[in-house]
Design a protein around this motif. Sequence first.
Motif, PDB file in Angstrom:
ATOM      1  N   GLN A 246       4.331   6.232  -4.824  1.00  0.00           N
ATOM      2  CA  GLN A 246       4.726   6.450  -6.210  1.00  0.00           C
ATOM      3  C   GLN A 246       3.711   7.290  -6.961  1.00  0.00           C
ATOM      4  O   GLN A 246       4.063   8.056  -7.876  1.00  0.00           O
ATOM      5  CB  GLN A 246       4.940   5.114  -6.923  1.00  0.00           C
ATOM      6  CG  GLN A 246       5.486   5.250  -8.338  1.00  0.00           C
ATOM      7  CD  GLN A 246       6.878   5.860  -8.401  1.00  0.00           C
ATOM      8  OE1 GLN A 246       7.876   5.192  -8.252  1.00  0.00           O
ATOM      9  NE2 GLN A 246       6.954   7.172  -8.621  1.00  0.00           N
TER      10      GLN A 246
ATOM     11  N   ARG B 193       2.734   1.794  -3.440  1.00  0.00           N
ATOM     12  CA  ARG B 193       1.810   2.192  -4.505  1.00  0.00           C
ATOM     13  C   ARG B 193       1.333   3.628  -4.324  1.00  0.00           C
ATOM     14  O   ARG B 193       1.330   4.428  -5.261  1.00  0.00           O
ATOM     15  CB  ARG B 193       0.614   1.228  -4.518  1.00  0.00           C
ATOM     16  CG  ARG B 193      -0.297   1.367  -5.715  1.00  0.00           C
ATOM     17  CD  ARG B 193      -1.360   0.287  -5.683  1.00  0.00           C
ATOM     18  NE  ARG B 193      -0.777  -1.046  -5.742  1.00  0.00           N
ATOM     19  CZ  ARG B 193      -1.487  -2.173  -5.622  1.00  0.00           C
ATOM     20  NH1 ARG B 193      -2.801  -2.114  -5.421  1.00  0.00           N
ATOM     21  NH2 ARG B 193      -0.896  -3.344  -5.706  1.00  0.00           N
TER      22      ARG B 193
ATOM     23  N   GLU C   3       0.828  -1.207   0.000  1.00  0.00           N
ATOM     24  CA  GLU C   3       0.000   0.000   0.000  1.00  0.00           C
ATOM     25  C   GLU C   3       0.862   1.256   0.000  1.00  0.00           C
ATOM     26  O   GLU C   3       0.597   2.217  -0.740  1.00  0.00           O
ATOM     27  CB  GLU C   3      -0.908  -0.029   1.233  1.00  0.00           C
ATOM     28  CG  GLU C   3      -1.812   1.181   1.380  1.00  0.00           C
ATOM     29  CD  GLU C   3      -2.621   1.131   2.665  1.00  0.00           C
ATOM     30  OE1 GLU C   3      -3.203   2.178   3.027  1.00  0.00           O
ATOM     31  OE2 GLU C   3      -2.677   0.060   3.302  1.00  0.00           O
TER      32      GLU C   3
END
Length: 370
Positions: free
Chosen positions: A131, A128, A125
């Motif tokens: 980013q 992701r 989590e």
Amino acid sequence: MQIASTAPLRDADDLSLSYTPGVARVCEAIADDPSVADDYTWVSNTVAVITDGSAVLGLGDIGPTASLPVMEGKAILFKQFGGVDAIPLALDVRDPDTFVDTVVRLAPSFGGINLEDIAAPRCFEIERALQARVDIPVFHDDQHGTAIVTLAALLNALALTGRAVEDTKVVISGAGAAGVAIARILQASGIRKLAVVDRGGVIHPGRAGLTPVKAEIAYETSEWGRTGQLSDALDGADVFIGVSGGTVGESAVERMADDAIIFALANPTPEVHPDIARRHARVVATGRSDYPNQINNVLAFPGLFRGALDVRASRVTEGMKVAAARALSELVGDALSESYVIPSPFDERVAPAVAGAVRAAARRDGVARR
């Protein structure tokens, strides 16, 4: 570790350049064009090594303060093997949203973010979400560094045993950070017959109670159609990759195919002892330095960040990871043997080869900015 200047500071003239009024001119230039920060500050060659201390080595959740020596060690490896400056940061926070918010606020000081020793599933989590909010590479080494080096070694092991990638049957024991990343990079490289196993057995679409990440893996690996426990999955399998820390009995691995490949990567105790593995496998790898074929992340992350920073990449793509793995595997060349499927971390060709492959892949994938 220490911080050292790259410019002399001997007299008043040097001081006027290194500090006031010299730095003001640089500040004004960056204010007019923020992109020149890459040229005039340390950003273009500096990575933050960041943890919350929740999954440190084999020590587990020991907290941010106790994790700092590992972050310092990682920073030293960045410099020694890739020429990349790295700053260790241990954050006293466990909420993923707060962790991400904190790193986003730190990001202007760095050219890349190396996430380290963050427990699954929180690590997925965090990577992701982070980013999505920054335009510099975010790389969780426990996931992707392990995956890159594993793929590199596996490509050579497959060549040695005469196997085609698309026909190879692979079983991964462990569905944490490394296991998930290995599964995905193997698929990106052409592996189609793949089963991932956790404590509950093979992860497959019909299994209840899967986390969101495991549900994705169940769908992505459903083509081979394996179910049951680890021993069931290993029946006739070509490759076993262990990243679980558990123990796999000899009765399970002896069910594998002839000329099997066993990568038992748990440290310090491999899932299958190398002496047992050699009875049933042609190629054996571990995470340890006292056996041949050590799967060591230092083969990947220094060169990967070197290449990403060189082209000022906005992110690390799957193509960049696969390119890094293929570059590593090609270094073995004609010296390929059962005890040499991956180069040594002290092979001076490693970081330049990985960096070059990553630069080229970043440009192909459209994430390079120079």
